[in-house]
Design a protein around this motif. Structure first.
Motif, PDB file in Angstrom:
ATOM      1  N   SER A 160       9.763   4.884 -25.453  1.00 38.91           N
ATOM      2  CA  SER A 160      10.429   6.171 -25.530  1.00 38.91           C
ATOM      3  C   SER A 160      10.208   6.989 -24.266  1.00 38.91           C
ATOM      4  CB  SER A 160       9.930   6.951 -26.748  1.00 38.91           C
ATOM      5  OG  SER A 160       8.553   7.224 -26.603  1.00 38.91           O
ATOM      6  N   GLU A 161       9.346   6.533 -23.371  1.00 39.02           N
ATOM      7  CA  GLU A 161       9.094   7.251 -22.135  1.00 39.02           C
ATOM      8  C   GLU A 161      10.211   6.976 -21.137  1.00 39.02           C
ATOM      9  OE1 GLU A 161       5.222   6.926 -20.466  1.00 39.02           O
ATOM     10  OE2 GLU A 161       4.270   6.891 -22.425  1.00 39.02           O
ATOM     11  N   PRO A 162      10.609   8.003 -20.372  1.00 40.36           N
ATOM     12  CA  PRO A 162      11.688   7.806 -19.407  1.00 40.36           C
ATOM     13  C   PRO A 162      11.240   6.906 -18.262  1.00 40.36           C
ATOM     14  CG  PRO A 162      10.732   9.994 -19.160  1.00 40.36           C
ATOM     15  CD  PRO A 162      10.080   9.346 -20.366  1.00 40.36           C
ATOM     16  N   ASP A 163      12.195   6.160 -17.700  1.00 43.43           N
ATOM     17  CA  ASP A 163      11.845   5.350 -16.535  1.00 43.43           C
ATOM     18  C   ASP A 163      11.716   6.263 -15.322  1.00 43.43           C
ATOM     19  OD1 ASP A 163      14.358   5.840 -15.373  1.00 43.43           O
ATOM     20  OD2 ASP A 163      15.203   3.962 -16.055  1.00 43.43           O
ATOM     21  N   GLY A 164      11.279   5.707 -14.203  1.00 42.30           N
ATOM     22  CA  GLY A 164      11.011   6.501 -13.005  1.00 42.30           C
ATOM     23  C   GLY A 164      12.209   7.299 -12.502  1.00 42.30           C
ATOM     24  N   GLN A 165      13.370   6.668 -12.495  1.00 45.55           N
ATOM     25  CA  GLN A 165      14.568   7.365 -12.010  1.00 45.55           C
ATOM     26  C   GLN A 165      14.982   8.475 -12.955  1.00 45.55           C
ATOM     27  OE1 GLN A 165      17.395   4.186 -11.336  1.00 45.55           O
ATOM     28  NE2 GLN A 165      17.047   4.315  -9.146  1.00 45.55           N
ATOM     29  N   GLU A 166      14.893   8.206 -14.252  1.00 43.65           N
ATOM     30  CA  GLU A 166      15.227   9.224 -15.245  1.00 43.65           C
ATOM     31  C   GLU A 166      14.307  10.427 -15.107  1.00 43.65           C
ATOM     32  OE1 GLU A 166      15.364   8.657 -19.706  1.00 43.65           O
ATOM     33  OE2 GLU A 166      16.326   6.826 -18.990  1.00 43.65           O
TER      34      GLU A 166
ATOM     35  N   TYR B 272      16.273  12.955  -2.868  1.00 51.94           N
ATOM     36  CA  TYR B 272      14.851  12.605  -2.853  1.00 51.94           C
ATOM     37  C   TYR B 272      14.002  13.831  -2.563  1.00 51.94           C
ATOM     38  CZ  TYR B 272      16.896   8.001  -2.569  1.00 51.94           C
ATOM     39  OH  TYR B 272      17.641   6.886  -2.825  1.00 51.94           O
ATOM     40  N   LEU B 273      13.077  14.124  -3.457  1.00 46.94           N
ATOM     41  CA  LEU B 273      12.239  15.312  -3.291  1.00 46.94           C
ATOM     42  C   LEU B 273      11.364  15.228  -2.046  1.00 46.94           C
ATOM     43  CD1 LEU B 273      11.185  16.020  -6.976  1.00 46.94           C
ATOM     44  CD2 LEU B 273      12.878  17.234  -5.592  1.00 46.94           C
TER      45      LEU B 273
ATOM     46  N   VAL C 262       6.349  13.867 -10.936  1.00 48.18           N
ATOM     47  CA  VAL C 262       7.012  12.567 -10.961  1.00 48.18           C
ATOM     48  C   VAL C 262       5.979  11.461 -10.745  1.00 48.18           C
ATOM     49  CG1 VAL C 262       8.660  11.071  -9.764  1.00 48.18           C
ATOM     50  CG2 VAL C 262       9.264  13.446 -10.241  1.00 48.18           C
ATOM     51  N   GLU C 263       5.080  11.666  -9.811  1.00 41.60           N
ATOM     52  CA  GLU C 263       4.051  10.661  -9.532  1.00 41.60           C
ATOM     53  C   GLU C 263       3.114  10.444 -10.713  1.00 41.60           C
ATOM     54  OE1 GLU C 263       2.255  11.936  -5.867  1.00 41.60           O
ATOM     55  OE2 GLU C 263       3.848  11.023  -4.663  1.00 41.60           O
ATOM     56  N   ARG C 264       2.844  11.517 -11.463  1.00 37.97           N
ATOM     57  CA  ARG C 264       1.971  11.412 -12.638  1.00 37.97           C
ATOM     58  C   ARG C 264       2.728  10.909 -13.867  1.00 37.97           C
ATOM     59  NH1 ARG C 264       0.224  16.709 -10.917  1.00 37.97           N
ATOM     60  NH2 ARG C 264       1.519  17.543 -12.591  1.00 37.97           N
TER      61      ARG C 264
ATOM     62  N   ARG D  41      15.240  14.251 -14.070  1.00 38.60           N
ATOM     63  CA  ARG D  41      14.945  15.396 -14.938  1.00 38.60           C
ATOM     64  C   ARG D  41      14.129  16.443 -14.189  1.00 38.60           C
ATOM     65  NH1 ARG D  41      10.606  16.384 -17.963  1.00 38.60           N
ATOM     66  NH2 ARG D  41       9.924  14.223 -18.006  1.00 38.60           N
ATOM     67  N   VAL D  42      13.107  15.998 -13.454  1.00 41.13           N
ATOM     68  CA  VAL D  42      12.260  16.934 -12.712  1.00 41.13           C
ATOM     69  C   VAL D  42      13.087  17.635 -11.618  1.00 41.13           C
ATOM     70  CG1 VAL D  42      10.275  17.114 -11.163  1.00 41.13           C
ATOM     71  CG2 VAL D  42      10.113  15.741 -13.234  1.00 41.13           C
ATOM     72  N   SER D  43      13.953  16.902 -10.950  1.00 42.31           N
ATOM     73  CA  SER D  43      14.817  17.502  -9.923  1.00 42.31           C
ATOM     74  C   SER D  43      15.746  18.546 -10.540  1.00 42.31           C
ATOM     75  CB  SER D  43      15.641  16.433  -9.211  1.00 42.31           C
ATOM     76  OG  SER D  43      14.817  15.647  -8.393  1.00 42.31           O
TER      77      SER D  43
END
Length: 66
Positions: A3-9, A30-31, A62-64, A13-15
């Motif tokens: 249920s956790e989002p993948d890295g791109q997702e 890219y941040l 995102v890194e965490r 979302r964070v962006s």
């Protein structure tokens, strides 16, 4: 299926959340580019500190995986 989002997702979302906090900024895809390509002194000091802090916090999230 996780249920956790993948890295791109997660990055998307964070962006999106960051763009709400910084509506007048063109954040790009890219941040890291926001930090790497930023020209120091291009904003008033207080805005610069806030901008760079918000972008770094988003990158850290995102890194965490938050």
């Amino acid at each position: 299926m996780s249920s956790e989002p993948d890295g791109q997702e997660l990055a998307g979302r964070v962006s999106s959340e960051l763009s709400v906090d910084l509506p007048d900024e063109d954040l790009g895809e890219y941040l890291y580019d926001c930090i790497d390509l930023y020209e120091m002194g291009s904003k008033p000091r207080c805005e610069e500190v806030e901008y760079l802090g918000l972008v770094q916090d988003a990158i850290d999230r995102v890194e965490r995986g938050e």
